[in-house]
Design an enzyme around this catalytic site. Structure first.
Site, PDB file in Angstrom:
ATOM      1  N   ASP A  84      21.268  -2.259  29.255  1.00 18.86           N
ATOM      2  CA  ASP A  84      19.758  -2.580  29.352  1.00 18.86           C
ATOM      3  C   ASP A  84      19.935  -4.429  28.499  1.00 18.86           C
ATOM      4  OD1 ASP A  84      19.505  -1.510  27.444  1.00 18.86           O
ATOM      5  OD2 ASP A  84      16.993  -1.174  28.464  1.00 18.86           O
ATOM      6  N   GLU A 142      17.814   2.453  26.600  1.00 18.98           N
ATOM      7  CA  GLU A 142      17.254   2.256  25.998  1.00 18.98           C
ATOM      8  C   GLU A 142      16.164   1.462  26.073  1.00 18.98           C
ATOM      9  OE1 GLU A 142      16.575   1.310  21.947  1.00 18.98           O
ATOM     10  OE2 GLU A 142      17.498  -0.056  22.872  1.00 18.98           O
TER      11      GLU A 142
END
Length: 394
Positions: A84, A142
């Site tokens: 991400d 995350e």
């Protein structure tokens, strides 16, 4: 470990490193924030399937797992990368800057994803030599609580895993070095929310009010005494108030204030004690001033705690890859990482690959609008992962 593979790690990495850089640049141009990694996960899924010899699946909507199952029994090694990006407007000027306004890869996850793809490509060609299984975990989210690691664990990605490793491209460490840490290396990451309910009124008549502003400031000041006077100085703890909202204009004392912040610690026992002590302080201060309160404490990521035995092996591999003089002790950070979720299921270690380069101007910290990494670090990370598989699975 076969002699043939040992001698070929360098050449195997050389064959894919240009492609890894290409993948990273594509991902950097097309970032997606936590829980929205649909195009990223599709790209990873399709790329993995193009290698052959892998069983590729989607444990969650925006994550991917690939399994390289050997023809002989052996250990199950999991390797994790996060995918991400962050809601930051990029200020870099290189040719592959983010094409998405307000979103950029400002923490190196684009590199992590590309490196693990390169690792999977190398190892997929060695299926006949693999003992046990290598499991490649491409994780979503995350950066944002509750994080993607816990969801992947619940989806079964760690079932049967014997050990797990992960790396972080780390700009504070100079290119060519690897940081290794034993025990706690990253902190827990929890969030608290406090509302102080007083009694509003005219600022010229404070005696007719219960001033939520002054009560709230006392709460903020006294919470700092937890770290200063209630915690053993040997235990690193952070308690930061990061948001204080109250009032609308100069002549009105508001009914309420809202206080938000974060706590960080490397010690699980201290972590459990913090909300209790915080509420004791909040309750005492508000009662003394005839106010009321609400208190919410959200436990986020656990501390990342590196296993002694696994870390020792990875340190040995690091000395082989970059030389003993370039393996540096990693000083624990109070930043958080949900790699800790995998370590609840199997012993593992999280190491740090130097990705800063002052000569190239690559000096900006993680989460900065001008953050980037030296792409030469990818070769080192690739070698570490391939050497780990040679050690544990070949």
């Amino acid at each position: 470990m076969t002699t043939e593979v040992v001698h070929n790690v360098e050449s195997l990495v050389n064959e894919v490193k240009a492609e890894v850089v290409k993948w990273r640049r594509y991902l950097h141009e097309n970032p997606e924030v936590s829980f929205q990694e649909e195009n990223t996960s599709n790209f990873v899924y399709e790329t993995l399937n193009s290698f052959g010899n892998l069983e590729v699946s989607r444990p969650t909507k925006t994550s991917v797992m690939a399994r390289l199952i050997g023809e002989q029994p052996g250990k199950v090694l999991a390797i994790r990368a996060d995918m991400d990006a962050l809601p930051i407007q990029e200020e870099n000027t290189f040719e592959f800057v983010s094409k998405k306004p307000g979103v950029m890869h400002a923490c190196g996850h684009d590199g992590h994803t590309a490196i693990l793809l390169g690792t999977a490509k190398i190892l997929s060609s060695l299926k006949a030599q693999v003992k046990g299984e290598v499991r490649f975990l491409f994780q979503h989210a995350e950066e944002t609580l509750p994080g993607g690691a816990e969801a992947m664990v619940q989806a079964g990605v760690m079932d049967g895993v014997d050990l797990v490793i992960g790396e972080h491209l780390w700009s504070p460490i100079e290119l060519g070095k690897i940081g290794i840490g034993y025990g706690p290396v990253m902190a827990s990451m929890d969030t608290f929310y406090i509302t102080i309910q007083g009694k509003g009124g005219h600022a010229a008549m404070p005696h007719q009010t219960i001033d939520s502003i002054t009560i709230g400031t006392q709460v903020v000041n006294n919470l700092q005494q937890i770290v200063a006077r209630n915690i053993d100085p040997i235990d690193p703890v952070v308690l930061s108030v990061t948001k204080f909202i109250g009032g609308t204009t100069h002549n009105v004392i508001p009914d309420t204030v809202e206080i938000v912040g974060t706590t960080r610690t490397l010690n699980p026992d201290v972590r459990e004690s913090l909300p209790k002590r915080m509420e004791e302080i909040i309750k005492g201060i508000t009662m003394a001033h005839q106010a009321t309160y609400t208190f919410k404490y959200d436990f986020g990521y656990r501390p990342v705690v590196n296993d002694q035995a696994v870390t020792s092996v990875v340190e040995e591999l690091a000395r082989k890859v970059v030389g003993e003089e370039n393996v540096v002790p990693f000083r624990p950070t109070m930043g958080g990482e949900d790699f800790s979720a995998y370590q609840q299921k199997a012993p593992g270690t999280f190491f740090y690959v130097g990705a800063g380069n002052a000569a190239k101007g690559i000096t900006y910290p993680h989460h900065h609008p001008k953050f980037t990494v030296d792409e030469d670090s990818f070769e080192i990370a690739l070698k570490m992962f391939v050497e780990a598989v040679c050690k544990f699975n070949l």
